[in-house]
Design a protein around this motif. Structure first.
Motif, PDB file in Angstrom:
ATOM      1  N   LEU A  47       0.833  -1.203   0.000  1.00 56.08           N
ATOM      2  CA  LEU A  47       0.000   0.000   0.000  1.00 56.08           C
ATOM      3  C   LEU A  47       0.871   1.259   0.000  1.00 56.08           C
ATOM      4  CD1 LEU A  47      -2.677  -1.200   2.584  1.00 56.08           C
ATOM      5  CD2 LEU A  47      -3.086  -0.752   0.158  1.00 56.08           C
ATOM      6  N   TYR A  48       1.968   1.246   0.775  1.00 56.50           N
ATOM      7  CA  TYR A  48       2.895   2.378   0.804  1.00 56.50           C
ATOM      8  C   TYR A  48       3.517   2.609  -0.570  1.00 56.50           C
ATOM      9  CZ  TYR A  48       3.063   2.891   5.940  1.00 56.50           C
ATOM     10  OH  TYR A  48       2.769   3.123   7.252  1.00 56.50           O
ATOM     11  N   LEU A  49       3.915   1.524  -1.229  1.00 55.41           N
ATOM     12  CA  LEU A  49       4.543   1.660  -2.537  1.00 55.41           C
ATOM     13  C   LEU A  49       3.643   2.426  -3.495  1.00 55.41           C
ATOM     14  CD1 LEU A  49       6.156  -1.860  -3.174  1.00 55.41           C
ATOM     15  CD2 LEU A  49       7.348   0.274  -2.668  1.00 55.41           C
ATOM     16  N   GLU A  50       2.373   2.045  -3.538  1.00 48.44           N
ATOM     17  CA  GLU A  50       1.471   2.737  -4.457  1.00 48.44           C
ATOM     18  C   GLU A  50       1.181   4.155  -3.979  1.00 48.44           C
ATOM     19  OE1 GLU A  50      -2.711   1.988  -6.794  1.00 48.44           O
ATOM     20  OE2 GLU A  50      -2.718   2.082  -4.610  1.00 48.44           O
ATOM     21  N   ALA A  51       0.937   4.328  -2.679  1.00 45.03           N
ATOM     22  CA  ALA A  51       0.571   5.641  -2.153  1.00 45.03           C
ATOM     23  C   ALA A  51       1.689   6.664  -2.360  1.00 45.03           C
ATOM     24  CB  ALA A  51       0.228   5.536  -0.666  1.00 45.03           C
ATOM     25  N   GLN A  52       2.949   6.211  -2.280  1.00 44.55           N
ATOM     26  CA  GLN A  52       4.083   7.113  -2.444  1.00 44.55           C
ATOM     27  C   GLN A  52       4.585   7.160  -3.887  1.00 44.55           C
ATOM     28  OE1 GLN A  52       7.122   6.892   0.605  1.00 44.55           O
ATOM     29  NE2 GLN A  52       5.673   6.214   2.153  1.00 44.55           N
ATOM     30  N   ASP A  53       3.807   6.564  -4.790  1.00 38.85           N
ATOM     31  CA  ASP A  53       4.107   6.631  -6.228  1.00 38.85           C
ATOM     32  C   ASP A  53       5.508   6.116  -6.531  1.00 38.85           C
ATOM     33  OD1 ASP A  53       3.368   7.156  -8.854  1.00 38.85           O
ATOM     34  OD2 ASP A  53       4.224   9.164  -8.831  1.00 38.85           O
ATOM     35  N   VAL A  54       5.862   5.006  -5.887  1.00 35.32           N
ATOM     36  CA  VAL A  54       7.150   4.375  -6.145  1.00 35.32           C
ATOM     37  C   VAL A  54       7.039   3.532  -7.413  1.00 35.32           C
ATOM     38  CG1 VAL A  54       8.865   2.738  -5.269  1.00 35.32           C
ATOM     39  CG2 VAL A  54       7.773   4.363  -3.710  1.00 35.32           C
ATOM     40  N   TYR A  55       8.036   3.659  -8.281  1.00 38.04           N
ATOM     41  CA  TYR A  55       8.037   2.918  -9.540  1.00 38.04           C
ATOM     42  C   TYR A  55       8.843   1.627  -9.412  1.00 38.04           C
ATOM     43  CZ  TYR A  55       5.780   6.578 -12.294  1.00 38.04           C
ATOM     44  OH  TYR A  55       4.854   7.453 -12.813  1.00 38.04           O
ATOM     45  N   LEU A  56       8.629   0.718 -10.357  1.00 36.38           N
ATOM     46  CA  LEU A  56       9.366  -0.542 -10.421  1.00 36.38           C
ATOM     47  C   LEU A  56      10.286  -0.511 -11.632  1.00 36.38           C
ATOM     48  CD1 LEU A  56       6.363  -2.993  -9.815  1.00 36.38           C
ATOM     49  CD2 LEU A  56       7.902  -2.010  -8.097  1.00 36.38           C
ATOM     50  N   HIS A  57      11.571  -0.790 -11.410  1.00 32.49           N
ATOM     51  CA  HIS A  57      12.533  -0.783 -12.508  1.00 32.49           C
ATOM     52  C   HIS A  57      12.717  -2.207 -13.015  1.00 32.49           C
ATOM     53  CE1 HIS A  57      15.804   0.199 -15.107  1.00 32.49           C
ATOM     54  NE2 HIS A  57      16.071   1.374 -14.545  1.00 32.49           N
ATOM     55  N   ILE A  64      10.668   1.260 -16.795  1.00 33.88           N
ATOM     56  CA  ILE A  64      10.262   1.683 -15.453  1.00 33.88           C
ATOM     57  C   ILE A  64       8.744   1.803 -15.427  1.00 33.88           C
ATOM     58  CG2 ILE A  64      10.546   3.441 -13.673  1.00 33.88           C
ATOM     59  CD1 ILE A  64      13.259   4.098 -14.956  1.00 33.88           C
ATOM     60  N   PHE A  65       8.130   1.119 -14.468  1.00 33.84           N
ATOM     61  CA  PHE A  65       6.683   0.950 -14.431  1.00 33.84           C
ATOM     62  C   PHE A  65       6.089   1.505 -13.133  1.00 33.84           C
ATOM     63  CE2 PHE A  65       8.182  -2.007 -17.489  1.00 33.84           C
ATOM     64  CZ  PHE A  65       7.131  -2.380 -18.317  1.00 33.84           C
ATOM     65  N   ASP A 253       6.982 -15.254 -16.522  1.00 34.60           N
ATOM     66  CA  ASP A 253       7.895 -15.444 -17.656  1.00 34.60           C
ATOM     67  C   ASP A 253       9.327 -15.036 -17.335  1.00 34.60           C
ATOM     68  OD1 ASP A 253       7.730 -12.694 -17.617  1.00 34.60           O
ATOM     69  OD2 ASP A 253       6.772 -12.502 -19.573  1.00 34.60           O
ATOM     70  N   GLY A 254       9.581 -14.631 -16.070  1.00 26.90           N
ATOM     71  CA  GLY A 254      10.933 -14.300 -15.639  1.00 26.90           C
ATOM     72  C   GLY A 254      11.249 -12.823 -15.615  1.00 26.90           C
ATOM     73  N   CYS A 255      10.422 -11.984 -16.227  1.00 26.76           N
ATOM     74  CA  CYS A 255      10.651 -10.535 -16.171  1.00 26.76           C
ATOM     75  C   CYS A 255      10.405 -10.051 -14.748  1.00 26.76           C
ATOM     76  CB  CYS A 255       9.735  -9.814 -17.152  1.00 26.76           C
ATOM     77  SG  CYS A 255      10.068 -10.190 -18.881  1.00 26.76           S
ATOM     78  N   LYS A 256      11.300  -9.192 -14.243  1.00 25.58           N
ATOM     79  CA  LYS A 256      11.163  -8.765 -12.856  1.00 25.58           C
ATOM     80  C   LYS A 256      11.546  -7.304 -12.693  1.00 25.58           C
ATOM     81  CE  LYS A 256      15.780 -10.412 -11.347  1.00 25.58           C
ATOM     82  NZ  LYS A 256      16.301 -11.017 -12.586  1.00 25.58           N
ATOM     83  N   GLY A 257      10.877  -6.618 -11.751  1.00 23.69           N
ATOM     84  CA  GLY A 257      11.160  -5.221 -11.469  1.00 23.69           C
ATOM     85  C   GLY A 257      11.212  -4.974  -9.978  1.00 23.69           C
ATOM     86  N   THR A 258      12.063  -4.035  -9.564  1.00 22.82           N
ATOM     87  CA  THR A 258      12.259  -3.735  -8.147  1.00 22.82           C
ATOM     88  C   THR A 258      11.936  -2.269  -7.872  1.00 22.82           C
ATOM     89  OG1 THR A 258      13.849  -3.946  -6.315  1.00 22.82           O
ATOM     90  CG2 THR A 258      14.708  -3.107  -8.396  1.00 22.82           C
ATOM     91  N   PRO A 259      11.405  -1.963  -6.687  1.00 24.95           N
ATOM     92  CA  PRO A 259      11.118  -0.562  -6.355  1.00 24.95           C
ATOM     93  C   PRO A 259      12.334   0.330  -6.537  1.00 24.95           C
ATOM     94  CG  PRO A 259      10.069  -1.997  -4.766  1.00 24.95           C
ATOM     95  CD  PRO A 259      10.950  -2.878  -5.620  1.00 24.95           C
ATOM     96  N   THR A 260      12.119   1.484  -7.141  1.00 24.88           N
ATOM     97  CA  THR A 260      13.211   2.394  -7.470  1.00 24.88           C
ATOM     98  C   THR A 260      12.818   3.828  -7.181  1.00 24.88           C
ATOM     99  OG1 THR A 260      14.670   3.132  -9.275  1.00 24.88           O
ATOM    100  CG2 THR A 260      12.412   2.645  -9.866  1.00 24.88           C
ATOM    101  N   PRO A 261      13.765   4.684  -6.832  1.00 21.37           N
ATOM    102  CA  PRO A 261      13.464   6.126  -6.808  1.00 21.37           C
ATOM    103  C   PRO A 261      12.978   6.546  -8.195  1.00 21.37           C
ATOM    104  CG  PRO A 261      15.577   5.682  -5.770  1.00 21.37           C
ATOM    105  CD  PRO A 261      15.153   4.409  -6.424  1.00 21.37           C
ATOM    106  N   ASN A 262      12.137   7.576  -8.241  1.00 19.13           N
ATOM    107  CA  ASN A 262      11.552   7.993  -9.519  1.00 19.13           C
ATOM    108  C   ASN A 262      12.526   8.743 -10.413  1.00 19.13           C
ATOM    109  OD1 ASN A 262       9.272   6.870  -8.536  1.00 19.13           O
ATOM    110  ND2 ASN A 262       8.036   8.716  -8.531  1.00 19.13           N
ATOM    111  N   ALA A 263      13.584   9.295  -9.830  1.00 17.94           N
ATOM    112  CA  ALA A 263      14.544  10.065 -10.618  1.00 17.94           C
ATOM    113  C   ALA A 263      15.919   9.895 -10.005  1.00 17.94           C
ATOM    114  CB  ALA A 263      14.158  11.541 -10.652  1.00 17.94           C
TER     115      ALA A 263
END
Length: 279
Positions: A47-57, A64-65, A253-263
């Motif tokens: 919930l924090y990830l979405e609320a703070q608009d954290v992206y996934l790299h 970046i998603f 399918d193996g594609c993966k993303g991790t939380p990242t700073p937006n800039a």
């Protein structure tokens, strides 16, 4: 050349940005030297990830998603988070769950039948969204509940193709590449779902349905040296997360993303410049 006054103002601003970042970062990216950024209340973390608009790299330059939770999934996670109930708490698979350097999907609960493939605990229904409006990079990962409980859930076609995808890999022994013939990008999901999904994303998005698991990796295995070209940590100061392990939202399918700073960290770049260090 900048004068002393300008130098001091710039330094103060840079330090201020770093302090502000340091105060807000631990809840999402973890504290320096800690093992993991993920707290025991995983539902609240999501919930924090979405609320703070954290992206996934995801892998590669510009992949970046934005992370988006359906209203029904958000309500479910809020309920789980408020009680810290282990019964419904999302599971994060540890390093020991890796096989051949990737999430071992043979040990992730599969499909109980052709219309039930995720439980929002061991595995999530999700979509990759392209041409996503109101996102910084035009991409989003959208997670939802079972379609019987969520108007933004998968369509019958998405359920069917992903059941066949799973069956081909886990039951018939096919490779991911061969099994992926059953799945496709779709341009009609917003029109079929309508409602809140179409209101949020518009009618022009392209989507592909995936099941997602939360999987831990060592930071060293995914940094520039351990996984050249991935660029997972390019937005972090010094191109490294603060923790020794990081969580990835890993698709089947193996594609993966991790939380990242937006800039990229502007304070770090400013300090290097002021110190005369190369960028």
């Amino acid at each position: 050349m900048i004068n002393l006054s300008t130098w001091l103002c710039a330094l103060a601003a840079a330090l201020g940005m770093q302090n502000s970042s340091a105060e807000s970062a631990p809840s999402i990216f973890g504290r320096e030297g800690a093992a993991s950024p993920v707290p025991s209340n995983v539902a609240q973390y999501l919930l924090y990830l979405e609320a703070q608009d954290v992206y996934l790299h995801y892998y590669g330059d510009g992949q970046i998603f934005s992370l988006a939770l359906s209203p029904a999934l958000k309500q479910h996670l809020q309920s789980v988070a408020s009680t810290s109930s282990k019964a419904g708490m999302p599971l994060v698979y540890g390093i020991s769950h890796l096989s051949g350097g990737v999430c071992d999907w043979s040990k992730v609960p599969g499909w109980s039948n052709s219309s039930s493939g995720a439980d929002a605990k061991h595995v999530f229904y999700g979509r990759e969204i392209r041409q996503a409006p109101n996102t910084a990079y035009g991409n989003a990962i959208h997670l939802s509940l079972d379609p019987m409980a969520d108007q933004e859930g998968w369509t019958d076609e998405e359920l069917h193709e992903n059941f066949l995808f799973w069956k081909a890999i886990q039951k018939d022994g096919q490779t991911v590449g061969a099994a992926d013939r059953f799945r496709q990008f779709r341009d009609d999901i917003a029109g079929k779902l309508d409602g809140t999904f179409k209101q949020r994303w518009g009618a022009a998005v392209t989507t592909k349905a995936h099941r997602f698991a939360l999987q831990m990796y060592t930071s060293a295995s995914q940094n520039d040296a351990g996984n050249p070209g991935a660029l997972f940590f390019e937005m972090f100061p010094e191109r490294a997360p603060p923790t020794t392990e990081v969580v990835f939202f890993e698709a089947e399918d193996g594609c993966k993303g991790t939380p990242t700073p937006n800039a990229k960290d502007s304070a770090s770049l400013m300090l290097r410049h002021l110190r005369g260090s190369p960028l």
